[in-house]
Design an enzyme around this catalytic site. Structure first.
Site, short mmCIF file in Angstrom:
data_model
loop_
_atom_site.label_atom_id
_atom_site.label_comp_id
_atom_site.label_asym_id
_atom_site.label_seq_id
_atom_site.Cartn_x
_atom_site.Cartn_y
_atom_site.Cartn_z
N GLU A 133 60.10 47.80 48.53
CA GLU A 133 60.30 47.32 49.91
C GLU A 133 60.76 45.85 49.89
O GLU A 133 61.63 45.45 50.66
CB GLU A 133 59.01 47.48 50.70
CG GLU A 133 58.65 48.96 50.90
CD GLU A 133 57.35 49.18 51.65
OE1 GLU A 133 56.32 48.59 51.26
OE2 GLU A 133 57.37 49.94 52.64
N GLU A 154 53.46 55.83 46.59
CA GLU A 154 52.50 55.95 47.68
C GLU A 154 52.02 57.38 47.88
O GLU A 154 50.83 57.64 48.15
CB GLU A 154 53.11 55.43 49.01
CG GLU A 154 53.22 53.92 49.10
CD GLU A 154 54.53 53.37 48.56
OE1 GLU A 154 55.18 54.05 47.73
OE2 GLU A 154 54.90 52.25 48.94
C1 1HE Z 1 47.69 45.95 39.87
C2 1HE Z 1 48.72 46.71 40.47
C3 1HE Z 1 48.68 46.87 41.87
C4 1HE Z 1 49.05 46.66 38.36
N1 1HE Z 1 47.68 46.31 42.54
N2 1HE Z 1 46.70 45.41 40.60
N3 1HE Z 1 52.19 50.74 43.52
C5 1HE Z 1 51.69 51.41 42.46
O1 1HE Z 1 51.10 52.46 42.62
C6 1HE Z 1 51.92 50.78 41.13
C7 1HE Z 1 50.63 50.58 40.40
N4 1HE Z 1 50.87 49.96 39.08
C8 1HE Z 1 51.36 50.65 38.02
O2 1HE Z 1 51.75 51.80 38.10
C9 1HE Z 1 51.43 49.92 36.71
O3 1HE Z 1 50.49 48.86 36.75
C10 1HE Z 1 52.80 49.34 36.34
C11 1HE Z 1 53.76 50.46 36.03
C12 1HE Z 1 53.38 48.46 37.47
C13 1HE Z 1 52.66 48.43 35.10
O4 1HE Z 1 52.01 49.17 34.08
P1 1HE Z 1 51.32 48.39 32.86
O5 1HE Z 1 50.82 49.43 31.89
O6 1HE Z 1 52.22 47.35 32.35
O7 1HE Z 1 50.08 47.58 33.50
P2 1HE Z 1 48.61 48.10 33.92
O8 1HE Z 1 47.74 48.13 32.70
O9 1HE Z 1 48.65 49.31 34.75
O10 1HE Z 1 48.12 46.90 34.86
C14 1HE Z 1 47.95 45.59 34.35
C15 1HE Z 1 47.12 44.82 35.34
O11 1HE Z 1 47.83 44.72 36.57
C16 1HE Z 1 45.81 45.51 35.68
O12 1HE Z 1 44.86 44.51 36.00
P3 1HE Z 1 43.67 44.13 35.00
O13 1HE Z 1 42.92 43.08 35.72
O14 1HE Z 1 42.91 45.39 34.75
O15 1HE Z 1 44.34 43.61 33.75
C17 1HE Z 1 46.15 46.30 36.92
O16 1HE Z 1 45.02 46.58 37.72
C18 1HE Z 1 47.05 45.29 37.60
N5 1HE Z 1 47.93 45.95 38.58
N6 1HE Z 1 49.55 47.14 39.50
C19 1HE Z 1 46.72 45.60 41.91
N7 1HE Z 1 49.66 47.55 42.53
C20 1HE Z 1 52.51 47.75 52.71
S1 1HE Z 1 52.21 49.25 52.04
C21 1HE Z 1 52.84 49.23 50.44
C22 1HE Z 1 52.38 50.45 49.70
C23 1HE Z 1 52.33 50.22 48.20
O17 1HE Z 1 52.93 49.34 47.67
S2 1HE Z 1 51.37 51.32 47.32
C24 1HE Z 1 51.33 50.57 45.71
C25 1HE Z 1 52.24 51.29 44.83
#
Ligand code: 1HE
Length: 268
Positions: A122, A142
């Site tokens: 977005e 989502e």
């Molecule tokens: C996060 C987030 C997050 C990572 N919020 N903390 N978005 C998603 O569903 C995407 C969610 N994220 C992922 O699928 C993956 O993290 C990634 C593909 C982006 C990257 O993968 P990777 O293996 O490099 O990293 P990871 O091990 O999953 O995450 C590393 C850290 O980033 C980890 O934190 P830590 O403190 O445990 O080290 C994760 O928790 C953190 N992290 N993504 C919070 N999204 C207005 S409405 C909008 C609607 C949406 O956007 S829905 C969200 C969709």
């Protein structure tokens, strides 16, 4: 009416102003994959509300680390346990930021790598130009997270790729990458090397246009899309009346008339 932007006032965004008026604006939470928490969105609102009055000629929007942006901060959202009204107001702040980007009149070139997902898509789709590299991929997770888009995907992603493709993307968790993503309209450029290098080159090129011309390109076109054809033709005429008679354009017109200006030629 000129205002200033002090990079030191920002913690979630790293701001790097260049002398030519191009600013590199980097989402700077790589350890969280640049997930958009409230504080980041507020800084985007502040920057993009101010940039048009602060002499910013073009922006490269980037994400630190291997991923552009992981979308909504799911941990913050989980911990806050928001009410419907609370989250509606969160979304309204996202819209404030993204509308300031799209309608602000300053060219925004997104340099994309890795995940451009959910709210990250977005955000990217609010930029005027998107450059992807070989690692970039786009998705709307989502649907699988029990959520729905709230930062304008129903408007901008549907606009870029069409309603049917957007529905398929969010329903199935479909991922787009590579040349196919460009062919569908998710990005305008794909590069072998660094998307930042290409985005910077494009931002510098855009910054050579007159500011009022860029204002029209990066504001009027979006506004006009929201209008009836009748009102759009009227609005376009008014904008062209102002832009096409701007004193700063006279030297460029004179250069065309005396044949010193570059001609438009096909790519060699
Ligand atoms: C996060 C987030 C997050 C990572 N919020 N903390 N978005 C998603 O569903 C995407 C969610 N994220 C992922 O699928 C993956 O993290 C990634 C593909 C982006 C990257 O993968 P990777 O293996 O490099 O990293 P990871 O091990 O999953 O995450 C590393 C850290 O980033 C980890 O934190 P830590 O403190 O445990 O080290 C994760 O928790 C953190 N992290 N993504 C919070 N999204 C207005 S409405 C909008 C609607 C949406 O956007 S829905 C969200 C969709």
């Amino acid at each position: 009416m000129t205002v200033t932007i002090d990079p030191k006032d920002f913690t979630r965004l790293a701001l790097d102003p260049h002398e030519d008026g191009v600013w590199i604006v980097t989402l700077n939470r790589p350890d969280k994959r640049n997930a958009l928490d409230l504080a980041t969105v507020e800084e985007l609102v502040t920057f993009f509300s101010t940039a048009p009055r602060a002499g910013v000629k073009a922006v490269v929007l980037a994400g630190a680390g291997d991923h552009f942006c992981a979308g909504l901060d799911l941990i913050e959202h989980h911990d806050a346990d928001r009410s419907p009204a609370d989250f509606m107001h969160v979304c309204l702040r996202w819209h404030e930021a993204f509308n300031k980007m799209e309608y602000g009149g300053v060219p925004v070139i997104a340099a994309l790598q890795g995940a451009v997902v959910g709210g990250g898509l977005e955000l990217a789709s609010s930029a005027h130009v998107r450059v992807m590299d070989q690692t970039t991929y786009f998705a709307l997770p989502e649907g699988q997270r029990g959520l729905f888009t709230g930062g304008g995907a129903t408007i901008r992603v549907a606009d870029l790729i069409g309603k049917a493709r957007m529905i398929d993307m969010i329903l199935m968790g479909r991922v787009y990458q590579g040349q196919e993503a460009v062919d569908l309209g998710l990005a305008q450029y794909i590069v072998e090397g660094s998307s930042m290098d290409k985005a910077l080159e494009l931002a510098r090129r855009a910054a050579e246009n007159l500011p009022l011309t860029n204002f029209a390109i990066c504001s009027a076109i979006s506004h006009v899309q929201n209008m009836s054809a009748l009102d759009a033709a009227y609005a376009e005429s008014v904008v062209a009346g102002i832009v096409n008679t701007q004193p700063d354009a006279r030297a460029r017109l004179a250069a065309f008339a005396d044949k010193s200006a570059a001609r438009v030629r096909p790519n060699s």
